[in-house]
Scaffold this active site. Structure first.
Site, short mmCIF file in Angstrom:
data_model
loop_
_atom_site.label_atom_id
_atom_site.label_comp_id
_atom_site.label_asym_id
_atom_site.label_seq_id
_atom_site.Cartn_x
_atom_site.Cartn_y
_atom_site.Cartn_z
N ASP A 19 0.79 -1.25 0.00
CA ASP A 19 0.00 0.00 0.00
C ASP A 19 0.82 1.29 0.00
O ASP A 19 0.47 2.25 0.72
CB ASP A 19 -0.96 0.01 1.19
CG ASP A 19 -1.98 -1.12 1.15
OD1 ASP A 19 -1.84 -2.01 0.28
OD2 ASP A 19 -2.89 -1.14 1.99
N ASP A 61 -4.68 -0.69 -1.75
CA ASP A 61 -6.05 -0.45 -1.32
C ASP A 61 -6.79 0.05 -2.57
O ASP A 61 -6.31 0.96 -3.23
CB ASP A 61 -6.01 0.66 -0.26
CG ASP A 61 -6.76 0.32 1.01
OD1 ASP A 61 -7.08 -0.86 1.23
OD2 ASP A 61 -7.03 1.26 1.77
N HIS A 63 -10.49 0.94 -3.33
CA HIS A 63 -11.87 1.04 -2.87
C HIS A 63 -12.81 1.68 -3.89
O HIS A 63 -12.42 2.61 -4.60
CB HIS A 63 -11.92 1.92 -1.61
CG HIS A 63 -11.13 1.40 -0.44
ND1 HIS A 63 -11.13 0.08 -0.06
CD2 HIS A 63 -10.34 2.05 0.46
CE1 HIS A 63 -10.37 -0.06 1.02
NE2 HIS A 63 -9.87 1.11 1.35
N HIS A 80 -10.37 7.45 0.87
CA HIS A 80 -8.99 7.24 0.45
C HIS A 80 -8.91 6.11 -0.58
O HIS A 80 -9.77 5.23 -0.63
CB HIS A 80 -8.11 6.89 1.66
CG HIS A 80 -8.46 5.58 2.30
ND1 HIS A 80 -9.50 5.46 3.21
CD2 HIS A 80 -7.95 4.33 2.15
CE1 HIS A 80 -9.60 4.20 3.59
NE2 HIS A 80 -8.69 3.48 2.96
N LYS A 105 -6.97 -4.93 -3.14
CA LYS A 105 -7.76 -5.46 -2.01
C LYS A 105 -8.84 -4.47 -1.59
O LYS A 105 -8.75 -3.28 -1.89
CB LYS A 105 -6.85 -5.79 -0.84
CG LYS A 105 -6.13 -4.60 -0.25
CD LYS A 105 -5.16 -5.06 0.82
CE LYS A 105 -4.32 -3.92 1.35
NZ LYS A 105 -5.07 -2.87 2.01
N CYS A 144 -2.30 -2.31 7.67
CA CYS A 144 -2.19 -3.28 6.59
C CYS A 144 -0.91 -4.09 6.63
O CYS A 144 -0.92 -5.27 6.26
CB CYS A 144 -2.39 -2.57 5.25
SG CYS A 144 -4.10 -2.00 5.08
#
Ligand code: VGL
Ligand code: ZN
Length: 197
Positions: A19, A61, A63, A80, A105, A144
Site C-alpha cells: 500500500d 487499497d 476502494h 482514500h 484489495k 495493513c
C-alpha cells in the site's frame, strides 16, 4: 541491530510492498506520518530483488467511491484510495518494475480488508511462484502491514519485516511498536533494507 538480509537473497524469496499509495503519503487524504520515508529503502529492496530475478508483489487499497470504511458511510477513515484516482496510484518515486504483480484489495463497497491476503489471490500467486520467504515493507505498520504479516505467518511463510521501510499511523501513540511486537510474537523476523550504496 537489524541485519541487512538483502545481501543474502535466495530462491524462494519474494518482496511484498504494502500500500505505498499517494493517499498514505504526506499530502494524501489518510497520510501516514513520514510515510514517504519508506520509498528510498523500498527502492533499494526492489533493486536487490530485481537483480536477483526474484518476484516482486505490490498490494494496493482499491476502494469503490462508496466504500464502507469511509466516514460519509459511517466508517472510521477519510475517503482514500478510490480506484482510478491519483490517491490510489502507487507513489511516483517508487520504482516498480514492469513485471511487478499488483494485488488489489478491499475492492467492493461492503467489505474492508487490511491484509493483502484477505479475499485476494496472493496466497495462490506466491505458491505458484514457489515463494517460501516473504520480505515485507510499506504502509501502515499498525494496519495493513501488520495484518499482512500475521496472515503470511498463518499461511506458513517465513516473513521478514523491513523495519526501515515501514511507518505507522499511530491513532494511539505506541501502536507501531505494539504492532511490531505482535508480528515478532507470531514469528516474523525484522531486518533492514539498508541505506543506498
Ligand atoms: C490502511 C487504513 C485504511 C493501510 C488501509 O493500508 O494500512 N489503513 N485502509
Ligand atoms: Zn482502506
Amino acid at each position: 541491530m537489524n541485519p541487512p538480509l538483502l545481501d543474502d537473497l535466495r530462491r524462494g524469496d519474494a518482496l511484498l510492498i504494502v500500500d505505498v499509495q499517494n493517499d498514505f503519503l504526506p499530502g494524501g487524504s489518510l497520510a501516514v506520518p513520514a510515510g514517504d520515508e519508506v520509498v528510498e529503502p523500498l527502492n533499494r529492496a526492489i533493486t536487490a530483488f530485481h537483480e536477483a530475478s526474484l518476484p516482486i508483489f505490490a498490494s494496493r487499497d482499491h476502494h469503490p467511491p462508496d466504500h464502507c470504511s469511509f466516514r460519509p458511510r459511517g466508517g472510521r477513515w477519510p475517503v482514500h484510495c478510490v480506484a482510478g484516482s491519483h490517491g490510489a496510484a502507487f507513489a511516483d518515486g517508487l520504482h516498480l518494475p514492469a513485471d511487478t504483480v499488483v494485488v488489489s484489495k478491499a475492492t467492493t463497497a461492503e467489505r474492508d480488508a487490511y491484509s493483502a491476503f484477505d479475499h485476494t489471490d496472493l496466497r495462490e500467486q506466491l505458491r505458484a511462484a514457489g515463494v517460501v520467504r516473504l520480505f515485507i515493507g510499506g504502509l501502515a505498520t499498525d494496519y495493513c502491514v501488520k495484518a499482512t504479516v500475521l496472515d503470511g505467518r498463518a499461511a506458513g511463510l517465513d516473513v521478514v519485516v523491513l523495519m526501515d521501510a515501514v511507518r505507522a499511523v499511530e491513532v494511539e501513540p505506541g501502536d507501531g511498536d505494539r504492532a511490531i511486537e505482535q508480528m515478532r510474537a507470531a514469528g516474523a523476523v525484522v531486518a533492514s533494507a539498508g541505506v543506498a550504496r
